[in-house]
Design a protein around this motif. Structure first.
Motif, PDB file in Angstrom:
ATOM      1  N   ASP A  83       0.823  -1.205   0.000  1.00 15.24           N
ATOM      2  CA  ASP A  83       0.000   0.000   0.000  1.00 15.24           C
ATOM      3  C   ASP A  83       0.860   1.259   0.000  1.00 15.24           C
ATOM      4  OD1 ASP A  83       0.900  -0.467   2.508  1.00 15.24           O
ATOM      5  OD2 ASP A  83      -1.025  -0.345   3.520  1.00 15.24           O
ATOM      6  N   LYS A 114      -2.910  -3.907  -0.711  1.00 13.27           N
ATOM      7  CA  LYS A 114      -3.397  -4.391   0.588  1.00 13.27           C
ATOM      8  C   LYS A 114      -2.262  -4.680   1.545  1.00 13.27           C
ATOM      9  CE  LYS A 114      -5.711  -7.659  -1.470  1.00 13.27           C
ATOM     10  NZ  LYS A 114      -6.601  -8.790  -1.751  1.00 13.27           N
ATOM     11  N   GLY A 115      -1.051  -4.416   1.138  1.00 12.91           N
ATOM     12  CA  GLY A 115       0.095  -4.723   1.997  1.00 12.91           C
ATOM     13  C   GLY A 115       1.112  -5.543   1.229  1.00 12.91           C
ATOM     14  N   SER A 116       2.368  -5.356   1.585  1.00 16.39           N
ATOM     15  CA  SER A 116       3.453  -6.018   0.853  1.00 16.39           C
ATOM     16  C   SER A 116       3.308  -7.535   0.832  1.00 16.39           C
ATOM     17  CB  SER A 116       4.799  -5.658   1.472  1.00 16.39           C
ATOM     18  OG  SER A 116       5.058  -4.303   1.271  1.00 16.39           O
ATOM     19  N   SER A 117       2.794  -8.094   1.909  1.00 16.75           N
ATOM     20  CA  SER A 117       2.773  -9.554   1.973  1.00 16.75           C
ATOM     21  C   SER A 117       1.720 -10.158   1.057  1.00 16.75           C
ATOM     22  CB  SER A 117       2.532 -10.010   3.405  1.00 16.75           C
ATOM     23  OG  SER A 117       1.280  -9.566   3.824  1.00 16.75           O
TER      24      SER A 117
END
Lengths: 763, 365
Positions: free
Chosen positions: B94, B121-124
């Motif tokens: 994000d 939604k986030g790096s992972s």
């Protein structure tokens, strides 16, 4: 009922219509179905969450997966990161590569070592570097590089090993051949400090000497760097005895020299200096057989000749002292015999074997993850880069390979709920610090600070909201005229619909900075406002009835409100004055005095004062919790049958007596439900805490610092946790804990509520 | 000094202080609502962006500063090629969401037939999406963890390819009225770390940093949440991989750190340079030799200012084969003059031409 002179009644008149009956039956089943579905859904969610968390508690699974006949008993064994092609080294210029995939053998020669006489060598698994010392007092090194080659369409691949030679240095100090050597290297591809060093021992007995070659490889964000020597230091004069072993940590910051008398001298490297920090003596009167550094370079594993095994770590004994080694843990003993050791490059696991015994251990928890009696004597072993294979060379000339499946060695009930002595810590403690910037970080997965934070946040939220909400509910249900209540109640309910992100944002960026310097004002307001109300009540009671009758029952709030505001304002204004009287900080050195609560609190109590603290969180959570408790409690109180209240009023009870003796007991179970739902809301609240609570996983009840709750922690960390990792599953475990926490509390509350209801049953 | 440095800069009006808003509200919102923000690049994007503009103007958290350009003159302009069309999916960080949206917009100007979807939604979320083939681009604000690389390798037999698309320098921020000039790494370590691997004594009070007037004032610490790349980089560079004190207030976004520091006179925090606002001051940092260096582009590149990192986009590239045309052209655009202008506009540092060339040639091989 039909009258006496009515015609004969139609019996059908008393029958319920077929449609109504059908509808009734349908709804009965429909509601039952809905209820069961909800229960199944909740249980289903629980199982789904638990399913993700369960693999955390599986133990390691290690199985033999092949072996290769090597024909030699190698002192050094290394391997590629997938455990496919180990190499053996016995000194000299030749490296033998064995391929587990096709059982082939390949030899490589190091060109620079063709005619050299190698007298000492060491292998560093972190960098895949072999360091050697020569008879003429020179030291050098080479890297073993495995390159993966792919075929045309990238469906198949093979390994291509190569040797990269590094510069050779002449040791200035001491004389005689190099007898021990160790290389330390901080140059992570992304670590710019670039410090390296080589520890060298030359000669034996009287003539023995130890010196350090300091190297530097500095580079910027891009571009290549050049290796240069920045100096050499002779350590011989600082040693406790003749060196038996030298060890440089793989991050190049420390040197350990093990003397033949069992003392270990610890030297730390600054940029240019190498200073002796400490001498310590593990294993009373004995020389450690093995001294090995764990991944990360802050801990060592010491093994004695009789098989005792201990972990020593660098930490400070007190806040002021320097970092020295101290014993942190003791492992279950190994059988006697030469020790095989290799540490994982993924976590804090290591293999340790002696005699016919082989085991996989984990240093953070001190657990033995796997152990086995094997039918050969291990002489050398290594864990591959991915920690998926153990390669063990036996005395029978066979290289054994084991497949390791231990994805979550960090997890154990002790790690989650017990005190653990982590590397570098000043003692065993509960700590949450789940991820670090590098893979050699030791994760700290104690859920205790989070559970504590959840309870702390809930406590302060309820402390603030229960009195306000309950008093408001009683007032609204028993005293307020209907016309006002019709406005107040929906307003309170609308308050519940405020998004908690907005509340959190307000708390963090408006309320917290405002309250920071107004704590005495707030304290004064909390004291003065209720007092002012009591005072008015007292005065009102003294007024002549004629005057009192001017105001209709339930209209008193018009009188009370302005006074409350006045006293609230007064409290706000007088806060700094009170601060000047009581909360004065005195500077110990200059004697200067400052009237400031934020400075006085840490000095007086020894606890921290943070801008984002539980007081702020309690206030803001109140906005979320008060409407919930208020609405339900108000409903419960309003639903007390009019017959009861009217009867008691008719018997002469005044309004307060009606509330106290009739309404509250009758509605008690409903009020209790309201409190429990408020509790549930507070425990599960996330966004306010993410934004305003500071997110500090501390375990202090102190109202003036923050907390990190289970829910907030999940919200912050889950989007960045690698799927399937220990961290990821631990977050799910914390969700399970939260789930259990709330359901236990709710069950207890429900039991209590039922009792209350039994006791106060009417009619 | 950073203070004078800032006031000397001519403050041309920059409309969008993107990161500050996105960092604070967007991720928070997503988490509570548990839904992804799919930005379909048609009309709605512009509308959404306008609302963000308005929101930024209305809240006036902080106007972003216009800093002098660091764009490498050797960066090549993007040259349009023929035959580029299709769908391009990006799932991941994000932090990079903003940047990615602007890139996609610029790219679509060249190729109107290309449809780009961006999810942040986030790096992972990037590695699983790459592995399952749901996306061609996996933007990540941190480097892939070994575990994630393992998973990728298990499926494809080779490692994912990392494309460096921008530089983010980490800065240590103090309140704008804070008189401190700069801090050495040793001091920073003593302030932020509980293990204090640099060997200094614990520092909790501003008086210990030589501010006589602030004796007895405790330092209020702000930092990023542990899973973020910023957290890791700071830990590695400044704390020598030591532990953070548990009194560091971990914030869900970089701009939350800045806002926290901006609202607390006695605060100190760290965050990406792109998030600098007028409420805070990025102070100079001294390395091992104790000489203070400003967090400038030049210092970051030379390594004098050592807290810098790359922002990455991961792609699935078969070894020995060039990347598919659409993805390749997109990355070429990102690494072109136009793409790097966007990087600069969003507050990060552009990458040097030499590196851009190197990366592109590696992708074409």
């Amino acid at each position: 009922m039909p009258g006496p002179d009515a015609k004969k009644p139609d019996p059908k008149r008393f029958e319920v219509s077929r449609n109504t009956l059908l509808f009734d039956r349908f709804m009965g089943w429909f509601i039952r179905f809905g209820g069961i579905a909800v229960i199944i859904a909740v249980i289903g969610i629980f199982f789904f969450i638990a399913k993700v968390a369960v693999p955390l508690f599986r133990s390691a699974n290690v199985e033999q997966s092949g072996s290769v006949e090597a024909g030699v008993v190698p002192p050094v064994i290394g391997v590629d990161e997938r455990g496919e092609m180990p190499f053996l080294y016995e000194g000299g210029s030749k490296l033998t590569f064995l391929n587990f995939v096709d059982q082939s053998t390949k030899e490589l020669t190091v060109p620079g070592l063709k005619d050299a006489v190698i007298t000492a060598y060491a292998f560093d698994t972190v960098r895949q570097r072999l360091t050697y010392g020569l008879e003429d007092g020179r030291v050098g090194s080479f890297l073993i590089n495995y390159e993966r080659k792919f075929n045309e369409d990238a469906t198949g691949s093979w390994l291509e090993p190569a040797v990269i030679e590094e510069p050779v240095f002449t040791v200035e100090h001491g004389e005689g051949p190099v007898t021990a050597v160790s290389y330390g290297d901080a140059s992570d591809p992304d670590d710019p400090s670039g410090a390296r060093l080589i520890v060298v021992k030359r000669g034996e007995g009287q003539k023995a000497s130890v010196s350090v070659i300091k190297l530097m490889m500095k580079k910027g964000l891009i571009g290549t760097a050049k290796l240069r020597m920045v100096g050499q230091t002779d350590l011989s004069s600082k040693l406790s005895g003749e060196a038996a072993m030298v060890r440089a940590s793989s991050n190049g910051t420390m040197i350990l020299v093990v003397s033949k008398n069992g003392d270990i001298d610890y030297f730390a490297r600054d940029v240019l200096e190498v200073n002796k920090v400490q001498t310590f003596h593990p294993f009373e009167g004995e020389v450690p057989q093995q001294v090995d550094l764990l991944y990360g370079g802050v801990s060592i594993i010491l093994t004695s000749r009789d098989g005792q095994q201990q972990q020593w770590s660098l930490f400070r004994e007190s806040a002021e002292s320097v970092r020295t080694f101290g014993m942190v843990k003791e492992f279950p003993p190994l059988p006697k015999g030469a020790v095989v050791f290799s540490n994982s490059l993924r976590n804090r696991s290591f293999i340790a074997g002696a005699g016919n015994y082989l085991s996989l251990r984990y240093s953070t928890s001190g657990d033995v993850r796997w152990e086995q009696q094997v039918d050969y004597k291990p002489v050398a072993g290594i864990i591959d880069g991915k920690s998926k294979h153990l390669i063990v060379a036996g005395d029978d000339g066979v290289i054994h390979r084991y497949q390791v499946n231990d994805p979550h060695p960090e997890a154990s009930p002790k790690a989650f709920f017990g005190k653990v002595w982590y590397e570098g810590g000043m003692g065993a403690k509960y700590q949450w610090q789940s991820t670090g910037g590098s893979s050699d970080f030791e994760p700290k997965f104690s859920l205790m600070p989070l559970i504590f934070g959840s309870l702390k946040g809930t406590f302060y939220a309820l402390l603030f909201s229960i009195p306000v909400a309950l008093l408001a509910a009683v007032f609204s249900a028993a005293f307020l005229p209907l016309s006002v209540k019709r406005v107040i109640k929906p307003m309170m309910e609308i308050m519940a619909s405020l998004p908690s992100v907005v509340l959190g944002f307000l708390a963090a960026f408006w309320l917290a900075p405002v309250l920071q310097y107004r704590v005495p004002s707030v304290m004064l307001m909390i004291l003065m406002v209720p007092l002012s109300v009591l005072m008015i009540g007292y005065c009102w009671g003294r007024l002549p009835v004629v005057l009192r009758n001017r105001l209709d029952g339930g209209q008193e709030w018009m009188l009370v409100l302005p006074v409350m505001f006045l006293f609230g304002w007064l409290g706000w204004i007088l806060g700094p004055v009170v601060e000047g009287w009581f909360f004065v900080y005195t500077d110990s050195s200059s004697g200067k005095q400052i009237a400031d609560f934020t400075m006085w609190w840490p000095q007086a109590t020894g606890m921290a004062f943070e801008q984002r603290n539980s007081l702020v969180v309690g206030f803001m959570m109140g906005f979320a919790v008060i409407p919930v408790i208020f609405t339900i409690a108000e409903d419960a109180l309003s639903n007390v049958p009019k017959s009861l209240t009217a009867a008691s009023a008719a018997l002469g009870a005044n309004r307060w007596q009606v509330v106290w003796t009739i309404m509250l007991p009758v509605a008690s179970s409903g009020i209790f439900s309201a409190l429990m739902i408020g509790f549930g809301r507070a425990v599960g609240e996330t966004m306010i805490l993410v934004m305003a609570a500071g997110g500090t996983p501390v375990m202090e009840g102190n109202i003036f610092n923050g907390m990190r709750t289970l829910a907030a922690n999940i919200a912050i960390e889950l989007p960045e946790a690698a799927v399937g990792s220990t961290h990821y599953r631990t977050l799910f475990l914390s969700a399970v804990v939260l789930f259990i926490l709330t359901s236990v509390m709710n069950t207890l509350a429900e039991v209590l509520r039922q009792r209350l209801r039994e006791r106060n049953k009417i009619v | 000094m950073a203070g004078s440095d800032q006031s000397d800069i001519n403050v041309t009006q920059q409309t969008l202080s993107g990161p500050s808003l996105f960092g604070a509200i967007a991720p928070a919102d997503q988490k509570s609502a548990c839904e992804c923000s799919i930005i379909q690049l048609h009309q709605p994007t512009t509308i959404m962006k306008q609302t963000i503009h308005i929101a930024a103007a209305a809240l006036i958290i902080s106007p972003a500063f216009a800093v002098e350009s660091h764009l490498d003159a050797d960066l090549k302009s993007y040259v349009k090629v023929s035959g580029v069309s299709g769908n391009l999916n990006s799932i991941g960080s994000d932090t990079l969401n903003n940047l990615n949206t602007f890139w996609a917009e610029g790219f679509k100007k060249n190729y109107p037939n290309v449809n780009i979807q961006i999810e942040g939604k986030g790096s992972s979320t990037a590695p699983p999406a790459l592995i399952q083939g749901l996306s061609q681009l996996g933007p990540m604000s941190r480097e892939m963890k070994e575990k994630e690389i393992d998973e990728f390798e298990k499926k494809f037999g080779y490692k994912p390819t990392c494309v460096q698309v921008a530089i983010d320098a980490l800065a240590v921020y103090a309140h704008k009225d804070n008189p401190i000039k700069g801090l050495t790494f040793k001091q920073i370590d003593s302030i932020f770390s509980s293990t204090r691997k640099r060997g200094g004594d614990d520092i909790a009070d501003w008086g210990q940093l030589g501010l006589e007037d602030w004796k007895g004032r405790k330092i209020s610490l702000f930092g990023r949440n542990s899973a973020s790349g910023t957290y890791g980089t700071f830990q590695k560079e400044a704390l020598l991989k030591g532990d953070y004190k548990s009194s560091v207030k971990e914030q869900p976004g970089s701009s939350a750190v800045i806002q926290g520091v901006g609202a607390d006179l006695y605060a100190l925090g760290y965050s990406g340079i792109g998030y600098r606002t007028s409420a805070v001051r990025a102070i100079a940092v001294g390395g091992e030799d104790g000489v203070l260096h400003e967090p400038s582009y030049e210092n970051a590149l030379s390594g004098d200012y050592p807290m810098a990192r790359f922002l990455n986009i991961y792609v699935n590239k078969k070894p020995g084969q060039p990347l598919d045309k659409l993805t390749l052209e997109f990355l070429k655009f990102v690494l072109s003059k136009e793409g790097q202008q966007i990087v600069e506009k969003d507050g990060y540092y552009p990458i040097p031409a030499e590196l851009a060339k190197e990366v592109i040639s590696a992708l074409e091989k």
